[in-house]
Design an enzyme around this catalytic site. Structure first.
Site, PDB file in Angstrom:
ATOM      1  N   GLY A 153       0.809  -1.219   0.000  1.00  0.00           N
ATOM      2  CA  GLY A 153       0.000   0.000   0.000  1.00  0.00           C
ATOM      3  C   GLY A 153       0.842   1.267   0.000  1.00  0.00           C
ATOM      4  O   GLY A 153       0.420   2.307  -0.511  1.00  0.00           O
ATOM      5  N   ASN A 177       4.239  -6.207  -2.850  1.00  0.00           N
ATOM      6  CA  ASN A 177       4.720  -7.516  -2.384  1.00  0.00           C
ATOM      7  C   ASN A 177       3.610  -8.388  -1.821  1.00  0.00           C
ATOM      8  O   ASN A 177       3.864  -9.327  -1.060  1.00  0.00           O
ATOM      9  CB  ASN A 177       5.796  -7.298  -1.306  1.00  0.00           C
ATOM     10  CG  ASN A 177       5.224  -6.599  -0.077  1.00  0.00           C
ATOM     11  OD1 ASN A 177       4.326  -5.774  -0.193  1.00  0.00           O
ATOM     12  ND2 ASN A 177       5.726  -6.940   1.087  1.00  0.00           N
TER      13      ASN A 177
HETATM   14  C1  LIG Z   1     -10.012 -14.531  -7.220  1.00  0.00           C
HETATM   15  C2  LIG Z   1      -9.164 -13.349  -6.899  1.00  0.00           C
HETATM   16  C3  LIG Z   1      -9.849 -12.439  -5.958  1.00  0.00           C
HETATM   17  C4  LIG Z   1      -8.966 -11.230  -5.638  1.00  0.00           C
HETATM   18  C5  LIG Z   1      -9.644 -10.366  -4.660  1.00  0.00           C
HETATM   19  C6  LIG Z   1      -8.691  -9.388  -4.060  1.00  0.00           C
HETATM   20  C7  LIG Z   1      -9.271  -8.795  -2.851  1.00  0.00           C
HETATM   21  C8  LIG Z   1      -8.289  -7.976  -2.066  1.00  0.00           C
HETATM   22  C9  LIG Z   1      -7.264  -8.757  -1.347  1.00  0.00           C
HETATM   23  C10 LIG Z   1      -6.621  -8.024  -0.217  1.00  0.00           C
HETATM   24  C11 LIG Z   1      -5.539  -7.111  -0.657  1.00  0.00           C
HETATM   25  C12 LIG Z   1      -4.984  -6.394   0.500  1.00  0.00           C
HETATM   26  C13 LIG Z   1      -3.862  -5.538   0.099  1.00  0.00           C
HETATM   27  C14 LIG Z   1      -2.942  -5.187   0.979  1.00  0.00           C
HETATM   28  C15 LIG Z   1      -1.830  -4.317   0.648  1.00  0.00           C
HETATM   29  C16 LIG Z   1      -0.918  -4.013   1.811  1.00  0.00           C
HETATM   30  O1  LIG Z   1      -0.451  -2.918   1.919  1.00  0.00           O
HETATM   31  S1  LIG Z   1      -0.616  -5.238   2.943  1.00  0.00           S
HETATM   32  C17 LIG Z   1       0.706  -4.631   3.936  1.00  0.00           C
HETATM   33  C18 LIG Z   1       2.004  -5.039   3.350  1.00  0.00           C
HETATM   34  N1  LIG Z   1       3.100  -4.503   4.128  1.00  0.00           N
HETATM   35  C19 LIG Z   1       4.199  -5.161   4.364  1.00  0.00           C
HETATM   36  O2  LIG Z   1       4.403  -6.278   3.932  1.00  0.00           O
HETATM   37  C20 LIG Z   1       5.224  -4.488   5.235  1.00  0.00           C
HETATM   38  C21 LIG Z   1       5.344  -5.175   6.539  1.00  0.00           C
HETATM   39  N2  LIG Z   1       6.295  -4.483   7.411  1.00  0.00           N
HETATM   40  C22 LIG Z   1       7.631  -4.575   7.247  1.00  0.00           C
HETATM   41  O3  LIG Z   1       8.154  -5.219   6.373  1.00  0.00           O
HETATM   42  C23 LIG Z   1       8.465  -3.838   8.251  1.00  0.00           C
HETATM   43  O4  LIG Z   1       7.668  -3.525   9.352  1.00  0.00           O
HETATM   44  C24 LIG Z   1       9.087  -2.530   7.704  1.00  0.00           C
HETATM   45  C25 LIG Z   1      10.200  -2.886   6.693  1.00  0.00           C
HETATM   46  C26 LIG Z   1       8.047  -1.626   7.077  1.00  0.00           C
HETATM   47  C27 LIG Z   1       9.745  -1.758   8.880  1.00  0.00           C
HETATM   48  O5  LIG Z   1      10.649  -2.591   9.552  1.00  0.00           O
HETATM   49  P1  LIG Z   1      11.122  -2.211  11.026  1.00  0.00           P
HETATM   50  O6  LIG Z   1      11.519  -0.790  11.086  1.00  0.00           O
HETATM   51  O7  LIG Z   1      12.140  -3.240  11.413  1.00  0.00           O
HETATM   52  O8  LIG Z   1       9.813  -2.319  11.935  1.00  0.00           O
HETATM   53  P2  LIG Z   1       9.117  -3.651  12.468  1.00  0.00           P
HETATM   54  O9  LIG Z   1       9.775  -4.054  13.737  1.00  0.00           O
HETATM   55  O10 LIG Z   1       9.038  -4.668  11.402  1.00  0.00           O
HETATM   56  O11 LIG Z   1       7.631  -3.150  12.748  1.00  0.00           O
HETATM   57  C28 LIG Z   1       7.330  -2.292  13.842  1.00  0.00           C
HETATM   58  C29 LIG Z   1       5.914  -2.569  14.278  1.00  0.00           C
HETATM   59  O12 LIG Z   1       5.024  -2.244  13.202  1.00  0.00           O
HETATM   60  C30 LIG Z   1       4.210  -3.373  12.892  1.00  0.00           C
HETATM   61  N3  LIG Z   1       3.891  -3.354  11.464  1.00  0.00           N
HETATM   62  C31 LIG Z   1       4.756  -3.396  10.459  1.00  0.00           C
HETATM   63  N4  LIG Z   1       4.103  -3.323   9.282  1.00  0.00           N
HETATM   64  C32 LIG Z   1       2.786  -3.253   9.547  1.00  0.00           C
HETATM   65  C33 LIG Z   1       1.603  -3.160   8.750  1.00  0.00           C
HETATM   66  N5  LIG Z   1       1.647  -3.107   7.428  1.00  0.00           N
HETATM   67  N6  LIG Z   1       0.434  -3.099   9.391  1.00  0.00           N
HETATM   68  C34 LIG Z   1       0.342  -3.129  10.741  1.00  0.00           C
HETATM   69  N7  LIG Z   1       1.458  -3.228  11.549  1.00  0.00           N
HETATM   70  C35 LIG Z   1       2.656  -3.274  10.958  1.00  0.00           C
HETATM   71  C36 LIG Z   1       5.048  -4.572  13.313  1.00  0.00           C
HETATM   72  O13 LIG Z   1       4.241  -5.681  13.514  1.00  0.00           O
HETATM   73  C37 LIG Z   1       5.670  -4.058  14.569  1.00  0.00           C
HETATM   74  O14 LIG Z   1       4.694  -4.133  15.581  1.00  0.00           O
HETATM   75  P3  LIG Z   1       5.084  -4.367  17.115  1.00  0.00           P
HETATM   76  O15 LIG Z   1       5.799  -3.119  17.534  1.00  0.00           O
HETATM   77  O16 LIG Z   1       5.976  -5.587  17.163  1.00  0.00           O
HETATM   78  O17 LIG Z   1       3.778  -4.589  17.797  1.00  0.00           O
END
Ligand SMILES: CCCCCCCCCCCC/C=C/CC(=O)SCCNC(=O)CCNC(=O)[C@H](O)C(C)(C)COP(=O)(O)OP(=O)(O)OC[C@H]1O[C@@H](n2cnc3c(N)ncnc32)[C@H](O)[C@@H]1OP(=O)(O)O
Length: 302
Positions: A153, A177
């Site tokens: 996103g 991703n």
């Molecule tokens: C038949 C076919 C039908 C098709 C129909 C389709 C219908 C739709 C389908 C649904 C689609 C949905 C689409 C979604 C799109 C998105 O955006 S999904 C989100 C994707 N994001 C990621 O993959 C990123 C994840 N995060 C990271 O990789 C890392 O956090 C970072 C690189 C951004 C930062 O790293 P760092 O600085 O080391 O921090 P962290 O320790 O990892 O994280 C801190 C803290 O934040 C929480 N967190 C991280 N990302 C998210 C997030 N995206 N949402 C919520 N929370 C997040 C992480 O858990 C940590 O939390 P705590 O402090 O441990 O509690």
């Protein structure tokens, strides 16, 4: 509880464009606001807006630490801020950037899509659609100053902009991703990427869930420019000046010509798209994938 009620109120504001958030930083001016005399700030707790009326340019800074995930509140506040700028004829351009060091945005807030009610998923997805539509079709010149990692996103937000400047830091990868999480980028995410990088590059990137480091991102065209980290903002301002040199009406009509067919595909089936999302996200297998992914993120530290 208060947060839930707050989110609902904010979300209702989406449906009532005349309703306004109170200014969190009303009329703050001066150098502290980030750009010398005349810079004014407004916005909300998670979406800061610094405006420079003399230049006709505003900067929207996402501030939802730790990772700028796009919660319902952020999405809603973003739309309201954008609408405020669009309704004010002073402004012709906006730079979208992050106030969280090293992170542009971690993308959609996974906790909004995991373990919640159907009503919540519907409310959340409508807010995601709304921000995409508003940004993609904005009359303003919208430039992304990508000063951090930008998955899913986060990447989508930047793809809706007219131009993308990425900081040259190997940690700042960008891409859609979703497949790595076991979920699927919806058709309008896919369309936005295809419109930017072409079909073949998008097909490969989407299936493999590729996150491109800066040089690679520039090569495939997912960003337009890569600059040293300390020059992201100045580069965005230079690009803005070039785009603002074009008469608004000609640029806006051209933008509309290029983008409206894509946006219309979603507009015509917004409710069906929400139903799709609900069916998809409620599946046990999808909920399990999201939980496993979130657990992995949380355990990374421990
Ligand atoms: C038949 C076919 C039908 C098709 C129909 C389709 C219908 C739709 C389908 C649904 C689609 C949905 C689409 C979604 C799109 C998105 O955006 S999904 C989100 C994707 N994001 C990621 O993959 C990123 C994840 N995060 C990271 O990789 C890392 O956090 C970072 C690189 C951004 C930062 O790293 P760092 O600085 O080391 O921090 P962290 O320790 O990892 O994280 C801190 C803290 O934040 C929480 N967190 C991280 N990302 C998210 C997030 N995206 N949402 C919520 N929370 C997040 C992480 O858990 C940590 O939390 P705590 O402090 O441990 O509690």
């Amino acid at each position: 509880m208060a947060l839930m009620v707050g989110a609902r109120v904010l979300a209702r504001n989406l449906l009532r464009p005349w309703s306004r958030l109170p200014d969190a930083v009303p009329g703050r001016t001066g150098p502290a606001a980030g750009g010398g005399d005349g810079v004014r700030c407004f916005g909300s707790p998670r979406v800061l807006v610094e405006t420079d009326p003399a230049k006709g340019v505003a900067v929207i800074k996402l501030k939802n630490p730790p990772v700028n995930s796009l919660s319902l509140e952020v999405l809603t506040e973003f739309v309201i801020s954008l609408e405020k700028l669009e309704n004010d004829k002073t402004f012709r351009g906006v730079i979208v950037t992050s106030d969280c060091p090293g992170i542009f945005s971690a993308g959609l807030d996974l906790t909004e899509m995991c373990g919640k009610s159907q009503a919540h998923y519907a409310e959340y997805w409508r807010a995601v659609q709304e921000l995409w539509l508003r940004l993609y079709l904005s009359n303003l010149v919208v430039i992304a100053a990508i000063n951090g990692v930008s998955p899913a996103g986060g990447c989508l937000i930047s793809l809706t902009c007219d131009y993308r400047v990425l900081a040259d830091n190997p940690k700042y990868s960008i891409g859609l991703n979703e497949t790595l999480l076991g979920i699927v980028a919806p058709s309008w995410f896919k369309d936005t990427l295809v419109n930017t990088v072409g079909h073949r590059t998008a097909e490969r990137a989407l299936q493999l869930g590729l996150l491109f480091p800066p040089a690679e991102a520039l090569r495939v065209g997912i960003v337009d420019q890569v600059v040293p980290e300390d020059q992201v903002h100045s580069a965005a301002l230079s690009v803005m000046a070039r785009w603002l040199a074009i008469p608004d009406h000609a640029r806006q009509l051209t933008k509309n010509l290029m983008r409206k067919p894509t946006a219309d595909r979603l507009v015509k089936q917004r409710d069906a798209d929400i139903q799709y999302f609900l069916q998809f996200i409620s599946r046990d297998s999808i909920q399990k994938s999201l939980r496993v992914y979130l657990d992995k993120l949380r355990q990374k530290k421990g």
